[in-house]
Design a protein around this motif. Structure first.
Motif, PDB file in Angstrom:
ATOM      1  N   ALA A  10      -3.974   3.600  35.245  1.00  0.00           N
ATOM      2  CA  ALA A  10      -4.739   4.523  34.394  1.00  0.00           C
ATOM      3  C   ALA A  10      -6.153   4.723  34.922  1.00  0.00           C
ATOM      4  O   ALA A  10      -6.660   5.858  34.962  1.00  0.00           O
ATOM      5  N   VAL A  11      -6.811   3.648  35.341  1.00  0.00           N
ATOM      6  CA  VAL A  11      -8.175   3.753  35.880  1.00  0.00           C
ATOM      7  C   VAL A  11      -8.204   4.669  37.097  1.00  0.00           C
ATOM      8  O   VAL A  11      -9.072   5.549  37.223  1.00  0.00           O
ATOM      9  N   THR A  12      -7.262   4.482  37.998  1.00  0.00           N
ATOM     10  CA  THR A  12      -7.243   5.300  39.218  1.00  0.00           C
ATOM     11  C   THR A  12      -6.941   6.762  38.901  1.00  0.00           C
ATOM     12  O   THR A  12      -7.499   7.668  39.543  1.00  0.00           O
ATOM     13  N   LEU A  13      -6.086   7.030  37.912  1.00  0.00           N
ATOM     14  CA  LEU A  13      -5.792   8.413  37.528  1.00  0.00           C
ATOM     15  C   LEU A  13      -7.017   9.088  36.910  1.00  0.00           C
ATOM     16  O   LEU A  13      -7.262  10.279  37.136  1.00  0.00           O
ATOM     17  N   VAL A  14      -7.797   8.345  36.142  1.00  0.00           N
ATOM     18  CA  VAL A  14      -9.029   8.900  35.558  1.00  0.00           C
ATOM     19  C   VAL A  14     -10.029   9.226  36.670  1.00  0.00           C
ATOM     20  O   VAL A  14     -10.701  10.268  36.634  1.00  0.00           O
TER      21      VAL A  14
ATOM     22  N   ALA B 238      -2.638   9.283  32.759  1.00  0.00           N
ATOM     23  CA  ALA B 238      -3.372   8.035  32.509  1.00  0.00           C
ATOM     24  C   ALA B 238      -3.073   7.485  31.122  1.00  0.00           C
ATOM     25  O   ALA B 238      -3.113   6.265  30.905  1.00  0.00           O
ATOM     26  N   VAL B 239      -2.765   8.355  30.184  1.00  0.00           N
ATOM     27  CA  VAL B 239      -2.372   7.918  28.839  1.00  0.00           C
ATOM     28  C   VAL B 239      -0.896   7.501  28.817  1.00  0.00           C
ATOM     29  O   VAL B 239      -0.531   6.450  28.290  1.00  0.00           O
ATOM     30  N   VAL B 240      -0.055   8.315  29.436  1.00  0.00           N
ATOM     31  CA  VAL B 240       1.392   8.068  29.414  1.00  0.00           C
ATOM     32  C   VAL B 240       1.748   6.745  30.082  1.00  0.00           C
ATOM     33  O   VAL B 240       2.706   6.072  29.676  1.00  0.00           O
ATOM     34  N   ILE B 241       0.984   6.323  31.095  1.00  0.00           N
ATOM     35  CA  ILE B 241       1.323   5.107  31.831  1.00  0.00           C
ATOM     36  C   ILE B 241       1.396   3.887  30.917  1.00  0.00           C
ATOM     37  O   ILE B 241       2.135   2.937  31.185  1.00  0.00           O
ATOM     38  N   PHE B 242       0.670   3.894  29.800  1.00  0.00           N
ATOM     39  CA  PHE B 242       0.688   2.747  28.896  1.00  0.00           C
ATOM     40  C   PHE B 242       1.991   2.645  28.109  1.00  0.00           C
ATOM     41  O   PHE B 242       2.249   1.623  27.467  1.00  0.00           O
ATOM     42  N   PHE B 243       2.821   3.684  28.163  1.00  0.00           N
ATOM     43  CA  PHE B 243       4.128   3.641  27.510  1.00  0.00           C
ATOM     44  C   PHE B 243       5.235   3.225  28.476  1.00  0.00           C
ATOM     45  O   PHE B 243       6.395   3.131  28.086  1.00  0.00           O
TER      46      PHE B 243
END
Length: 456
Positions: free
Chosen positions: A320-324, A419-424
């Motif tokens: 997520a950090v890298t995608l942001v 970056a949000v979806v990765i947490f699912f």
């Protein structure tokens, strides 16, 4: 004859794994470099093909993207055939056919032949990347695969660094009534064909065929890999089918996330040389040198984030950090002149290349090794359709509006959503708890896992 022992000596296993990596990784990195150059060198000849053949921005974008349509359609069948015919024969075949297709690009005569040959190049190359991942599952125990994967992925970053100067220099070659861009395709494509002979003699399809391993080392590898697979099978009551896997929500998430990463990578890859040319009166070689800078930065970032992930373990958070970071860089590239845009793309490269490297251990951790090859091929092929969407959209936007700014906004938004979806996305099967020993069969939960992991 396999020398399988009831228990595996860790020292012997470590020695065998080290030998495997020394034997195959240098070759795989070189193969990936050659592969990647043949895939993206089209970005350096855009202006030349427009001048010599009349191929405009929209046609260029569509042709650049059609590579990924051929790649997606033939990726899964190619990887299944690799399992049938063996890695040595199939990887050699892939290298020969993609080299021949790359050389044929020198004889493009217009938009139609450009489209056809880019599609054929994608079809010829299909199966290479997931084939290498599958090779690792057959030769390395789980603890060693992540390290090997990191080294292998460095090949694309190295290729991105050297492709600019090499392609720029080859554009200066002339003779036999051929333009420099034609010589570039011929020479770079021939490198693939020349390398395929070495691949045939250097690789083996299974550890038992490796003459450079002792019988004790062969037995340790085979025993460790088979034990890991038995543990995964024991953790699941219902054997997964490919159809259940294709309906798995997790796999759909993996496809979307990798699509988002590929969208940004190839949006930058195919349009960066054109953006650099707007910075001033630069030669082809100078454009190639500038093109290398974001990728040099990305190599440092890729290893830096890998070290952070190894120390502070939370796979989804680091992706997520890298995608942001990638999203911020893409957005910033729309707010200034050509030089500022180039600096912003350098910043974005920190994110999108690191995201690509950090992503793959997640689906590898979720999938059963028995079907990992096919499903990884599916994720890779659908994800790489981002390589079709990005250049096609950019070409249409430039030809109709005179700017690719809208496309850059789109890349920024997509990266933020991913970056949000990765947490699912899960890093382990449904029935397995993160942090548990990975070689222990776990009791099945009430919610049956659709897929088991191919351990990192």
């Amino acid at each position: 004859m396999n020398t399988l022992n009831p228990t595996t000596d860790p020292t012997v296993l470590a020695r065998a794994a080290a030998k495997v990596k020394r034997h195959v990784l240098p070759l795989f990195v070189i193969m990936f470099i050659v592969n990647y150059i043949d895939r993206v060198n089209i970005g350096f000849v855009r202006s030349h093909m427009e001048t010599d053949l009349g191929i405009g921005a929209a046609a260029y974008g569509l042709g650049a993207g059609l590579f990924f349509v051929g790649y997606a359609l033939f990726e899964v069948p190619s990887n299944l055939l690799l399992q049938r015919f063996g890695a040595r024969a199939w990887l050699t075949r892939i290298m020969f056919t993609w080299g021949a297709a790359a050389m044929a690009m020198a004889f493009v005569r217009g938009e139609t032949s450009f489209y056809v040959l880019r599609f054929i190049l994608g079809a010829a190359e299909a199966g290479f990347f997931p084939g290498i991942i599958y090779y690792f599952t057959q030769w390395l125990p789980s603890a060693e695969r992540g390290k090997a994967m990191a080294v292998f992925l460095s090949g694309s970053a190295i290729a991105s660094v050297i492709s600019g100067p090499v392609s720029g220099a080859l554009l200066g070659v002339s003779g036999l009534n051929l333009h420099g861009w034609q010589w570039m395709f011929i020479i770079e494509g021939f490198a693939s064909i020349a390398l395929c002979g070495f691949v045939w003699f250097w690789l083996q399809s299974h550890p038992r065929d490796a003459k450079w391993l002792s019988e004790e080392e062969k037995g340790a590898l085979i025993h460790a890999i088979e034990e890991e697979q038995r543990a995964r099978e024991a953790a699941q009551v219902i054997k997964p089918s490919i159809f259940k896997l294709l309906a798995d929500r997790q796999i759909l998430l993996f496809c979307f996330i990798y699509f988002s990463v590929a969208l940004t990578i190839y949006g930058a890859t195919f349009w960066l040389p054109s953006m650099i040319k707007k910075m001033g009166s630069l030669s082809d070689f100078e454009v190639g040198l500038f093109n290398s800078i974001p990728w040099i930065i990305s190599i440092v970032a890729m290893y830096g984030f890998a070290a952070l992930d190894a120390r502070f373990k939370h796979q989804q958070a680091w992706v997520a950090v890298t995608l942001v970071i990638a999203a911020c860089g893409m957005f910033m590239s729309t707010t200034g002149g050509p030089v500022f845009a180039f600096v912003a793309i350098c910043f974005a490269a920190i994110g999108f290349k690191a995201a690509s490297a950090l992503f793959w251990p997640i689906p590898q951790g979720y999938l059963d090794a028995r079907i990992a090859a096919a499903v990884i091929a599916l994720i890779n092929s659908i994800g790489n359709l981002g390589g079709f969407v990005a250049p096609t959209a950019f070409g249409f936007l430039e030809q109709t509006t005179g700017s690719i700014q809208g496309g850059l906004y789109g890349l920024a938004i997509t990266s933020l959503v991913a970056a949000v979806v990765i947490f699912f996305a899960r890093t382990t099967p449904i029935g397995e708890q993160p942090g548990k020993p990975r070689d222990v069969a776990l009791a099945p939960s009430s919610e049956k896992p659709v897929a088991l992991r191919a351990a990192k």
